[in-house]
Design an enzyme around this catalytic site. Structure first.
Site, PDB file in Angstrom:
ATOM      1  N   SER A   1       0.827  -1.206   0.000  1.00  0.00           N
ATOM      2  CA  SER A   1       0.000   0.000   0.000  1.00  0.00           C
ATOM      3  C   SER A   1       0.862   1.257   0.000  1.00  0.00           C
ATOM      4  CB  SER A   1      -0.963  -0.032   1.191  1.00  0.00           C
ATOM      5  OG  SER A   1      -1.940   0.964   1.082  1.00  0.00           O
TER       6      SER A   1
ATOM      7  N   ASP B   1      -5.612   2.249  -3.426  1.00  0.00           N
ATOM      8  CA  ASP B   1      -6.747   2.061  -2.524  1.00  0.00           C
ATOM      9  C   ASP B   1      -6.950   3.285  -1.631  1.00  0.00           C
ATOM     10  OD1 ASP B   1      -4.610   1.669  -0.777  1.00  0.00           O
ATOM     11  OD2 ASP B   1      -5.415  -0.152   0.118  1.00  0.00           O
TER      12      ASP B   1
ATOM     13  N   ASP C   1      -0.997   1.163  -4.714  1.00  0.00           N
ATOM     14  CA  ASP C   1      -2.000   0.164  -5.119  1.00  0.00           C
ATOM     15  C   ASP C   1      -3.373   0.777  -5.299  1.00  0.00           C
ATOM     16  OD1 ASP C   1      -2.282   0.513  -2.315  1.00  0.00           O
ATOM     17  OD2 ASP C   1      -3.290  -1.416  -2.137  1.00  0.00           O
TER      18      ASP C   1
ATOM     19  N   ASP D   1      -2.251   6.242  -3.838  1.00  0.00           N
ATOM     20  CA  ASP D   1      -1.051   5.529  -3.414  1.00  0.00           C
ATOM     21  C   ASP D   1      -0.720   4.400  -4.398  1.00  0.00           C
ATOM     22  OD1 ASP D   1      -3.112   3.828  -2.745  1.00  0.00           O
ATOM     23  OD2 ASP D   1      -2.331   3.318  -0.759  1.00  0.00           O
TER      24      ASP D   1
END
Length: 617
Positions: free
Chosen positions: A173, A328, A326, A324
């Site tokens: 993340s 999410d 990824d 960010d």
């Protein structure tokens, strides 16, 4: 080996050497031993990286990189090999986790399990994804592998869209560049929760060797990509409450940055499809696991938005949106009446979307609607839900708990009507949820994670960009900035202010200090905090707590202190980072805004002093 080596570390070194024939492991350990790097060895081996309730997360590049690990080097200046250790993120830990998951899935499902696999742009992400696919196939599962980086929310969507039994995304993340992780999803598209979490952990812990035991019926590795992208884009296109408003308000200007991650894969074509006027930060549109233009790829940190803000100033844009690695989490900078761009907190961003989507929901549907937030997310969202007659449910921190609620609401629909539910269009599922269950209006966490639909069972920055851009269009259509719209909400509901702080305590010693603090707060909670009596304490690790729907809250190491002056403080160890986190809340009339902010400043000063006292005992 040495009196400076922890007994746990020495045991785990032997565990690693006995479980694999890879000569790299012995070479790295010998290098560190010859150099007397006992602290480094302890940090790498003080524990075996535990498969927690969500998966694994750890460093792929350690503080000291040995010559054996550096090898010939890898892409973007990284070492050739990931960090060797039982507490680091590498093939040893990936193999155990993947094998254990395969064993559990084959027990849980009569059919051959299918597992979707995605990865972001971090160091070793592609190699890890391919290794996981190979390990799953060798263990008797079909691996559905994205051919290039994709976001975590698209992985969640793909699990249900493709009818898979599980999903895996290789990501850490918003963590700093040295980290990577292995996050697991079940067939509902949500992160694993009980009872599956404990079942998978038991299977993982039973694996003692890195090599895979051969099976009679191995699986296949199947490439996926464009078809899933298009299906996901079609669903995202249903998120706007008023598509015509977006078309009418064409003067809104956006600047978007994926921070070297996966956000551009979906967000750029989505913004184009909806007709938004936007530009991207070109240098941050390049996938790069070093994240070279930011201190950390975390959109809640001001530095991460610096280049996008500079571009927005030059282009006279209204809004900066960043995601960010990824995709999410989403961060925002919005232009105010002073002409400057101001960073919004995760609570403010979520409250604006919650207010807009609740306000636009037809009155006839509100009694069957639900807004979901975490206990450590602003209570402004509860006030908004109450005003519009919408049920507000609090969950523990972690979007997996919001995902579990969405699965519960789906299962409340009569079974004969929810056949092929993931393939039904949004109008069809909305009708079913409103008639038989609960319609999900919005969900979010204070940590910059949001969702506005149940076709993704995790936080979704792709969808959040769409939803927030619509809020900005609405504000502009009324001649307001987003900041002015937020002040209107404060004027109606009161000024809610929050502050999130954390203390980073790394390595073996840091892990001990975090445990020490958690135990201290539980055994000796403060009777007063910053001059105000503690009126109520909720210990989520020991108390039996039910949510508003009567569902039990799982036990977690979190304490919440409610003060006599109305302030609220929560403390919990992070589940994914070497941190202990503090959440501070205050609520006063808008006219008392400075005093409310100051009350959290003094509370944080008091907490830091108290932490030093507790750690010194």
């Amino acid at each position: 080996m040495s009196e400076s080596l922890l007994p746990e570390a020495e045991k785990n070194i032997q565990l690693l050497l006995n479980s694999s024939h890879d000569p790299l492991y012995a070479r790295v350990i010998q290098e560190l031993t010859d150099a007397g790097e006992w602290t480094e060895l302890n940090d790498r081996f003080f524990r075996t990286l535990a498969f927690g309730t969500g998966g694994l997360r750890g460093k792929t590049i350690s503080r000291i990189v040995t010559a054996a690990e550096q090898g010939a080097g890898g892409p973007n200046g990284r070492p050739e090999h990931p960090a060797v250790g039982t507490s680091t993120m590498n093939y040893f830990n990936l193999s155990r986790a993947t094998q254990g998951l395969a064993v559990y899935l084959k027990r849980a499902f009569a059919e051959k399990p299918k597992v979707c696999i995605a990865h972001d742009t971090r160091h070793f992400a592609r190699e890890f994804a391919e290794f996981v696919a190979q390990t799953l196939a060798a263990g008797g599962c079909d691996a559905l592998l994205f051919g290039s980086p994709r976001s975590t929310p698209e992985l969640s969507f793909a699990v249900r869209y493709l009818g898979a039994q599980a999903g895996i995304v290789l990501t850490a993340s918003h963590n700093p560049p040295p980290y990577n992780g292995f996050k697991v999803y079940f067939n509902d598209g949500g992160q694993i929760v009980e009872p599956h979490a404990s079942g998978i952990i038991e299977c993982v812990n039973a694996i003692t060797h890195e090599s895979v035991e051969p099976v009679a019926d191995p699986g296949r590795i199947i490439s996926i990509g464009a078809e899933v992208d298009e299906a996901y884009l079609d669903r995202l296109a249903t998120l706007p409450v008023d598509p015509e408003l977006i078309q009418r308000e064409r003067s809104l200007k956006l600047v978007f940055s994926p921070l070297h991650g996966t956000g551009g894969v979906i967000i750029k074509p989505m913004l184009q499809r909806l007709g938004f006027q936007f530009s991207t930060v070109a240098v941050q549109d390049e996938p790069d696991g070093r994240f070279p233009t930011v201190k950390a790829p975390n959109p809640e940190v001001p530095d991460a938005l610096r280049l996008a803000v500079e571009q927005a100033k030059a282009e006279q844009a209204d809004l900066v949106l960043a995601t960010d690695p990824d995709a999410d989490r989403m961060g925002i900078a919005a232009r105010g009446t002073d002409g400057q761009l101001h960073l919004l907190t995760g609570n403010q961003i979520g409250s604006l979307m919650a207010w807009y989507r609740a306000m636009r929901l037809p009155e006839s549907e509100r009694a069957h609607a639900v807004l979901i937030k975490t206990f450590v997310t602003t209570d402004l969202q509860r006030a908004i839900a109450d005003k519009f007659g919408i049920r507000c449910v609090d969950t523990l921190t972690g979007f997996k708990y919001i995902g579990a609620k969405l699965e519960k609401y789906e299962k409340a629909i009569p079974v004969e009507l929810r056949q092929n539910y993931p393939q039904l269009n949004e109008a069809e599922t909305r009708s079913l949820r409103l008639k038989y269950s609960s319609y999900f209006v919005f969900g979010g966490e204070e940590s910059y994670g949001y969702s506005g639909a149940d076709f993704v069972r995790d936080k979704d920055a792709n969808g959040a960009v769409v939803m927030f851009a619509e809020v900005a269009s609405y504000a502009k259509s009324r001649g307001l900035t987003v900041i002015e719209l937020l002040d209107e909400i404060y004027a109606e509901f009161g000024y809610f202010t929050e502050r999130g702080e954390s203390l980073t305590l790394e390595g073996a010693e840091g892990a001990h200090q975090i445990r020490q603090l958690v135990e201290s707060y539980s055994a000796q909670p403060p009777a007063e905090l910053d001059g105000s009596a503690v009126r109520r304490i909720r210990n989520f690790a020991t108390e039996d707590i039910l949510d508003i729907e009567g569902d039990p809250i799982p036990k977690e190491n979190m304490l919440m202190f409610e003060l006599a002056d109305g302030r609220r403080i929560a403390v919990r160890p992070s589940g994914t980072e070497p941190k202990i986190k503090f959440y501070l809340f205050a609520n006063r009339p808008l006219a008392e805004r400075p005093a409310a902010d100051q009350s959290l400043e003094t509370a944080w000063t008091w907490i830091q002093s108290d932490v030093k006292t507790r750690l010194s005992k």
